[in-house]
Design an enzyme around this catalytic site. Structure first.
Site, PDB file in Angstrom:
ATOM      1  N   VAL A 125       0.811  -1.055   0.023  1.00  0.00           N
ATOM      2  CA  VAL A 125       0.174   0.166   0.016  1.00  0.00           C
ATOM      3  C   VAL A 125       0.852   1.254   0.011  1.00  0.00           C
ATOM      4  CG1 VAL A 125      -1.756   1.352   1.237  1.00  0.00           C
ATOM      5  CG2 VAL A 125      -1.815  -1.278   1.249  1.00  0.00           C
ATOM      6  N   GLY A 156      -2.520  11.885   3.335  1.00  0.00           N
ATOM      7  CA  GLY A 156      -3.465  12.692   4.201  1.00  0.00           C
ATOM      8  C   GLY A 156      -4.822  13.192   3.906  1.00  0.00           C
ATOM      9  N   GLY A 174      -7.118  10.618   2.679  1.00  0.00           N
ATOM     10  CA  GLY A 174      -8.255   9.942   2.703  1.00  0.00           C
ATOM     11  C   GLY A 174      -8.028   8.781   1.620  1.00  0.00           C
ATOM     12  N   LEU A 175      -6.994   9.078   0.540  1.00  0.00           N
ATOM     13  CA  LEU A 175      -6.523   8.154  -0.532  1.00  0.00           C
ATOM     14  C   LEU A 175      -6.238   6.766  -0.077  1.00  0.00           C
ATOM     15  CD1 LEU A 175      -6.821   7.892  -3.745  1.00  0.00           C
ATOM     16  CD2 LEU A 175      -4.699   9.027  -3.702  1.00  0.00           C
ATOM     17  N   GLY A 176      -5.394   6.893   0.964  1.00  0.00           N
ATOM     18  CA  GLY A 176      -5.115   5.532   1.373  1.00  0.00           C
ATOM     19  C   GLY A 176      -5.978   4.515   1.842  1.00  0.00           C
ATOM     20  N   GLN A 217       2.947   2.185  10.226  1.00  0.00           N
ATOM     21  CA  GLN A 217       1.498   2.823  10.027  1.00  0.00           C
ATOM     22  C   GLN A 217       0.408   1.996  10.711  1.00  0.00           C
ATOM     23  OE1 GLN A 217       0.714   5.385   8.532  1.00  0.00           O
ATOM     24  NE2 GLN A 217       3.017   5.807   7.915  1.00  0.00           N
ATOM     25  N   TYR A 244      -3.796   1.756   9.868  1.00  0.00           N
ATOM     26  CA  TYR A 244      -4.559   0.490   9.775  1.00  0.00           C
ATOM     27  C   TYR A 244      -5.674   0.167  10.750  1.00  0.00           C
ATOM     28  CZ  TYR A 244      -1.752  -0.107   5.939  1.00  0.00           C
ATOM     29  OH  TYR A 244      -1.038  -0.028   4.517  1.00  0.00           O
TER      30      TYR A 244
END
Length: 136
Positions: free
Chosen positions: A77, A85, A87-89, A115, A119
């Protein structure tokens, strides 16, 4: 960063490997030395493969491997630093999880170095009891 113009794609053949290598160079310390032929093999053996595009620019990537029912693992990912930052992830991971090859899977794993809190917000839990590795 407004990410409303970002398009997600589940067609791995759309990914230009040189763009993927560049994305890893910019945003994935753990994948900076991956070669295009190795990336092609990893992509070929993954389902789903989800990419994020701003026009013709690759700005996000994630892939998974799964048996479709019992176990799956999410891999690689990565979001371009200019797009982090917004919201795309989260959208990328949710798209992987909702894919037909993943949506019924009983247990989904992933590995992350820094991270965990990201998650956890999506619903993953820290699980120190099942991690083992064989280095080849």
């Amino acid at each position: 960063m407004d990410c409303h113009q970002i398009q997600l794609c589940d067609r791995p053949q759309q990914i230009e490997l040189s763009q993927l290598q560049d994305l890893f160079q910019r945003a994935a310390f753990w994948a900076t030395d991956r070669r295009s032929e190795e990336l092609a093999l990893a992509i070929r053996h993954s389902n789903p493969v989800i990419s994020a595009w701003d026009g013709d620019r690759l700005v996000g990537f994630a892939r998974a491997t799964s048996d479709g029912i019992y176990r799956a693992t999410i891999w690689d990912v990565v979001i371009h630093p200019d797009y982090q930052g917004a919201g795309l992830g989260r959208k990328l991971v949710e798209t992987v999880l909702s894919h037909p090859h993943m949506s019924r899977v009983e247990r989904v794993y992933l590995m992350t170095t820094h991270q965990q809190s990201f998650y956890e917000k999506i619903g993953f839990e820290v699980n120190s009891t099942t991690t083992m590795v064989l280095l080849n």
